[in-house]
Design a protein around this motif. Structure first.
Motif, short mmCIF file in Angstrom:
data_model
loop_
_atom_site.label_atom_id
_atom_site.label_comp_id
_atom_site.label_asym_id
_atom_site.label_seq_id
_atom_site.Cartn_x
_atom_site.Cartn_y
_atom_site.Cartn_z
N LEU A 168 0.85 -1.19 0.00
CA LEU A 168 0.00 0.00 0.00
C LEU A 168 0.88 1.24 0.00
N GLU A 169 0.68 2.12 -0.95
CA GLU A 169 1.49 3.33 -1.08
C GLU A 169 0.70 4.53 -0.57
N THR A 170 1.37 5.37 0.22
CA THR A 170 0.75 6.60 0.72
C THR A 170 1.70 7.75 0.44
N VAL A 171 1.22 8.73 -0.30
CA VAL A 171 2.03 9.91 -0.61
C VAL A 171 2.09 10.80 0.63
N TYR A 172 3.27 11.35 0.91
CA TYR A 172 3.45 12.26 2.03
C TYR A 172 3.94 13.60 1.50
N GLU A 173 3.25 14.68 1.89
CA GLU A 173 3.65 16.03 1.49
C GLU A 173 3.51 16.97 2.68
N SER A 174 4.56 17.75 2.92
CA SER A 174 4.52 18.79 3.93
C SER A 174 5.25 20.01 3.38
N PRO A 175 4.57 20.81 2.55
CA PRO A 175 5.23 21.97 1.93
C PRO A 175 5.79 22.96 2.95
N GLY A 205 7.48 12.83 0.16
CA GLY A 205 7.93 11.45 0.12
C GLY A 205 6.82 10.45 -0.09
N MET A 206 7.15 9.21 0.26
CA MET A 206 6.23 8.10 0.07
C MET A 206 6.41 7.10 1.21
N PHE A 207 5.29 6.57 1.70
CA PHE A 207 5.30 5.52 2.71
C PHE A 207 4.71 4.26 2.09
N TYR A 208 5.41 3.14 2.26
CA TYR A 208 4.96 1.86 1.72
C TYR A 208 4.69 0.89 2.88
N GLU A 209 3.46 0.41 2.97
CA GLU A 209 3.13 -0.62 3.95
C GLU A 209 3.11 -1.95 3.21
N VAL A 210 3.97 -2.86 3.62
CA VAL A 210 4.12 -4.14 2.94
C VAL A 210 3.32 -5.18 3.71
N GLU A 211 2.36 -5.82 3.04
CA GLU A 211 1.52 -6.83 3.67
C GLU A 211 2.00 -8.22 3.27
N GLY A 212 1.95 -9.15 4.21
CA GLY A 212 2.33 -10.53 3.91
C GLY A 212 3.66 -10.88 4.54
N ASN A 213 4.19 -12.03 4.17
CA ASN A 213 5.40 -12.57 4.77
C ASN A 213 6.67 -12.06 4.10
N ALA A 214 6.75 -10.77 3.88
CA ALA A 214 7.94 -10.15 3.28
C ALA A 214 8.97 -9.88 4.37
N ALA A 215 10.21 -9.66 3.96
CA ALA A 215 11.29 -9.40 4.91
C ALA A 215 11.08 -8.09 5.66
N SER A 216 10.58 -7.08 4.98
CA SER A 216 10.36 -5.76 5.58
C SER A 216 8.87 -5.44 5.55
N GLN A 217 8.35 -4.91 6.66
CA GLN A 217 6.92 -4.60 6.74
C GLN A 217 6.60 -3.15 6.39
N ALA A 218 7.63 -2.31 6.23
CA ALA A 218 7.40 -0.91 5.87
C ALA A 218 8.68 -0.32 5.27
N GLN A 219 8.48 0.58 4.34
CA GLN A 219 9.57 1.32 3.69
C GLN A 219 9.10 2.76 3.53
N PHE A 220 10.03 3.69 3.48
CA PHE A 220 9.64 5.07 3.20
C PHE A 220 10.83 5.84 2.65
N TYR A 221 10.52 6.98 2.06
CA TYR A 221 11.56 7.96 1.73
C TYR A 221 10.95 9.35 1.85
N VAL A 222 11.79 10.32 2.23
CA VAL A 222 11.41 11.73 2.25
C VAL A 222 12.58 12.53 1.70
#
Length: 193
Positions: free
Chosen positions: A119-126, A132-149
């Protein structure tokens, strides 16, 4: 025959007076985590953010013998997880910004093999010059969340959440949700220096 009838009657009355046996419902593990308390980070890097007091910081390390790139690990021993932060300075041209963005997005997409969804969520704070972007990873993946700003001109920060256990989504879900809130708080409180 009358004795047999009375014996059968007494036996049936004694059996019928008991309560019916009902199987117990399934029990679920209840995990209560403390309410998050945030304090300013005191790390000598080109950005600041607020960190949960539940986290412990590992020593700051320059990446690739480059003084404009840093790694910061926020360890959560009670949750058996770590948020890995990586800061990179954007050089004079914005060409490396495109490379950083591509790398961050590709890194997240590598989890698609094991993930049930991302699930991708755009993040903006002008007002704070942070996008940036926040990624919520669902399922048996190695990482459950990723982001960048980034501020798109000088600063780029990525982060990943990992647990010290074999990925089992159902088991780590409560801890993953707790730490995903911390990641979102980091994104919201990043200030560039």
């Amino acid at each position: 025959m009358a004795k047999f009838f009375y014996l059968l009657l007494i036996l049936s009355l004694s059996v019928s007076c008991r309560e019916a046996t009902v199987p117990k419902p399934k029990a679920y593990l209840r995990l209560d985590y403390p309410k998050a308390e945030y304090v300013p980070s005191n790390i000598n890097v080109p950005f600041t953010f607020e960190v949960n007091t539940l986290a412990t910081k590992v020593a700051l390390k320059p990446i690739e013998s480059n003084t404009s790139s840093y790694g910061v690990n926020l360890e959560y021993p009670t949750l058996k997880g770590t948020i890995f932060l990586t800061y990179k300075a954007i050089e004079n041209d914005r060409k490396n910004l495109i490379t950083f963005l591509r790398d961050a997005q590709n890194f997240t997409q590598k989890h698609n093999i094991k993930a049930d969804g991302i699930l991708e969520t755009v993040y903006e704070s002008p007002e704070n010059n942070t996008f940036g972007m926040f990624y919520e990873v669902e399922g048996n993946a190695a990482s459950q969340a990723q982001f960048y700003v980034t501020d798109s001109t000088r600063h780029f920060l990525t982060g990943s959440l990992y647990f010290y256990a074999k990925p089992n989504y159902d088991s780590i879900l409560p801890a993953a949700h707790y730490l995903q809130k911390d990641i979102k708080h980091i994104m919201e409180t990043v200030r560039w220096r």
